[in-house]
Design a protein around this motif. Sequence first.
Motif, PDB file in Angstrom:
ATOM      1  N   GLY A  54       0.843  -1.181   0.000  1.00 19.04           N
ATOM      2  CA  GLY A  54       0.000   0.000   0.000  1.00 19.04           C
ATOM      3  C   GLY A  54       0.881   1.234   0.000  1.00 19.04           C
ATOM      4  N   GLU A  55       0.280   2.375  -0.294  1.00 19.08           N
ATOM      5  CA  GLU A  55       1.041   3.616  -0.341  1.00 19.08           C
ATOM      6  C   GLU A  55       1.169   4.187   1.065  1.00 19.08           C
ATOM      7  N   SER A  56       1.865   5.324   1.186  1.00 19.36           N
ATOM      8  CA  SER A  56       2.040   5.891   2.515  1.00 19.36           C
ATOM      9  C   SER A  56       0.674   6.225   3.115  1.00 19.36           C
ATOM     10  N   GLY A  57       0.529   5.981   4.398  1.00 19.34           N
ATOM     11  CA  GLY A  57      -0.738   6.249   5.063  1.00 19.34           C
ATOM     12  C   GLY A  57      -1.749   5.132   4.921  1.00 19.34           C
ATOM     13  N   SER A  58      -1.349   4.011   4.313  1.00 18.14           N
ATOM     14  CA  SER A  58      -2.317   2.931   4.131  1.00 18.14           C
ATOM     15  C   SER A  58      -2.496   2.122   5.412  1.00 18.14           C
ATOM     16  N   GLY A  59      -1.585   2.272   6.360  1.00 19.45           N
ATOM     17  CA  GLY A  59      -1.717   1.570   7.636  1.00 19.45           C
ATOM     18  C   GLY A  59      -0.962   0.261   7.710  1.00 19.45           C
ATOM     19  N   LYS A  60      -0.158  -0.038   6.697  1.00 23.51           N
ATOM     20  CA  LYS A  60       0.508  -1.342   6.665  1.00 23.51           C
ATOM     21  C   LYS A  60       1.503  -1.528   7.805  1.00 23.51           C
ATOM     22  N   ARG A 275      -1.886   2.698 -19.162  1.00 21.59           N
ATOM     23  CA  ARG A 275      -1.757   3.049 -17.755  1.00 21.59           C
ATOM     24  C   ARG A 275      -3.005   3.741 -17.249  1.00 21.59           C
ATOM     25  N   ILE A 276      -3.380   3.383 -16.034  1.00 23.61           N
ATOM     26  CA  ILE A 276      -4.488   4.088 -15.406  1.00 23.61           C
ATOM     27  C   ILE A 276      -3.870   5.201 -14.589  1.00 23.61           C
ATOM     28  N   MET A 277      -4.137   6.429 -14.968  1.00 22.62           N
ATOM     29  CA  MET A 277      -3.551   7.536 -14.245  1.00 22.62           C
ATOM     30  C   MET A 277      -4.532   7.992 -13.172  1.00 22.62           C
ATOM     31  N   LEU A 278      -4.190   7.757 -11.915  1.00 26.35           N
ATOM     32  CA  LEU A 278      -5.075   8.197 -10.839  1.00 26.35           C
ATOM     33  C   LEU A 278      -4.903   9.692 -10.632  1.00 26.35           C
ATOM     34  N   GLU A 279      -6.014  10.351 -10.356  1.00 27.66           N
ATOM     35  CA  GLU A 279      -5.960  11.776 -10.070  1.00 27.66           C
ATOM     36  C   GLU A 279      -5.624  11.983  -8.600  1.00 27.66           C
ATOM     37  N   GLY A 280      -4.918  13.056  -8.327  1.00 29.27           N
ATOM     38  CA  GLY A 280      -4.720  13.493  -6.946  1.00 29.27           C
ATOM     39  C   GLY A 280      -3.907  12.544  -6.097  1.00 29.27           C
ATOM     40  N   ASP A 281      -3.919  12.839  -4.780  1.00 24.76           N
ATOM     41  CA  ASP A 281      -3.150  12.054  -3.818  1.00 24.76           C
ATOM     42  C   ASP A 281      -4.105  11.277  -2.929  1.00 24.76           C
ATOM     43  N   VAL A 282      -3.517  10.433  -2.079  1.00 24.55           N
ATOM     44  CA  VAL A 282      -4.296   9.719  -1.082  1.00 24.55           C
ATOM     45  C   VAL A 282      -4.911  10.758  -0.122  1.00 24.55           C
ATOM     46  N   PRO A 283      -6.230  10.707   0.129  1.00 26.68           N
ATOM     47  CA  PRO A 283      -6.843  11.684   1.043  1.00 26.68           C
ATOM     48  C   PRO A 283      -6.303  11.535   2.464  1.00 26.68           C
TER      49      PRO A 283
END
Lengths: 328, 323
Positions: A54-60, A275-283
């Motif tokens: 998971g990305e940063s802040g995902s809680g892993k 590629r799927i380009m996600l918008e924005g950052d993790v809330p």
Amino acid sequence: MTDSSKNPPLLSVQGLVKEFHMRSQRGGRRKRVVQAVTNVSFEVARGETLGLVGESGSGKTTVGRCVLRLIEPTSGTVTFEGRDLAHVDVEEMRNLRRKMQIVFQDPYASLDPKMTVGASIAEPLVVQGVPGNHEEKVVSLLELVGLAADHARRFPHEFSGGQRQRIGVARALALDPALIVLDEPVSALDVSIQAGVVNLFADLQARLGMSYVFIAHDLSVVRHIADRVAVMYLGKIMEIGPAEQVYEHPTHPYTKALLSAVPVPNPRVERQRSRIMLEGDVPSPVNPPSGCRFRTRCWKATELCATVEPVLEMRATGQLSACHHPEA
Amino acid sequence: MSAPVLEIRDLTVTFTTPLGPLAAVRGIDLDVRAGEMLAVVGESGSGKSVSFLAAMGLLPKTATITGSVLLDGRQLVGASSKELRAVRGQLMSMIFQDPLSALNPVHRVGDQIAEMLQAHQKLSDKAAKARSVDLLEIVGIPQSGDRALQYPHEFSGGMRQRVVIAIAIANSPKVLIADEPTTALDVTVQAQILEVIQKVQKQFGTAVVLITHDLGVVARVCERVNVMYAGRVVERAEIGDIFDAPSHPYTRGLLASLPQAGVERLSPIAGFPPNMLRPPAGCAFRARCPHAVAECGETLPTLRQIGASHSACIRAEEVLTSS
């Protein structure tokens, strides 16, 4: 999933929640609560590797620490070898701790610079009051992780990053654990060194049969080492299942986007991929989106996603995912 | 093939340390062509960042720099700080891994972009402000008018890196040096930032030097690659040749150590990089090299043409044909 009636899992985490209380901003009275981990459940079988990505802040990382009770979970249960860790006394927890170890990301910060390597590796044996000759044990541990006996008398600064990480692994192995939480164990290493440490983890598992919870943001390393993978986003598991299925047939849009964002070291393949380009950052986890937490960045999101939180459901490809509009 | 805009010749950087001189860069030749996306790859301590910090005049006084760095015909090695200030941000800019430490926490981001504009151009405050909002728009920051009035802490990591890029390209430099620009970012945000950098390169014809350890990123966006090891360029090739037919054993080792689908066991490179306080004689990679022979220890190998690539390995022909 393991058939729990016949073969109980080594580790079972059910409904894990971890909240952190933060000081309110601007001296206000309202306390702010961050739910770093929300209702996370998974099992780890003996000899198995579960990848936690998971990305940063995902809680892993928080999940990893709750499993070892390095931090206390807010609610939920962690069962290790059939015992609920929240309801064991100090003495029993001490005994259980021998069987659960951790290797940290930073091989520089996780070793005491003033202790010889031998003393660092022997420390868990001393703390646990293991009788006998620790020197022999230390030598066998050093050899187990690909270092030499005479390294025991040296200090951490004499070693490279990859060697230090091997020392950290030797220390974690000192008490013959059944479970090791590996928290970003190769992220700080250069790739040519990383490969050797990843091979070491595989060899040790084949030889000693322990289980790993392998926490990493590098999806290609996790794919290489994990039997099963859990993909986390903002404190929740979005998808969990056999590694091959999750990587080859992702059913959660987030998993799909995450995998498509990882650059492949092959220019021909890489430049032809869609590629799927996600918008924005993790809330912010302080104020997560209602319903599905991924919906603010999801191209499939509908009204339903904002109101009803999806639960993990079994898909035809054999993994669980929490999505109202799963990928086929 | 376009002409080089940045020409580095026999560049060396030596740091004075309490333990003696440390040879971080040991004679590199490198061209950056106008408008290209050039990769400089290597592991920690290979000298990839130090080479370009030297070119930018950003190294501390403990560094001794020799050789030549020509930017658009101007010699940067030995240039006065006044000359360097005129070049930095105007002809050549640099962005780094950590966008937060590159920004001033107590100034609005719009003002920080305007400051860069007014440092090199005669612009009214109003025009500079308007231009800084345009730049935020170019790097993909929505509601750029409002965002220009905010402070760095109000931006996420990815958005901060966009602001840093906006500052770096404010004066349309000929060269943008991007030193691990996405290493601190999550992979979904990395994809966005790489797109912004590609857009800048294509839209403004800015040559981009991408310094990175991530070969996946190189495969995605770069055209030519320089591989560095122990302060030297050991291989230089077009993107396709680097991945299909690497002619230096280090490049081969690096590629082989990457985890890839279907590969059961990884192949690390044995050993570790040399101590640059005492660089070994001859080829610095030979202690880790499966192809090394006695001759490798005699002279420092230089880049020579091997097919379409350049390799600093005296056994490059054998390396290419070995499996």
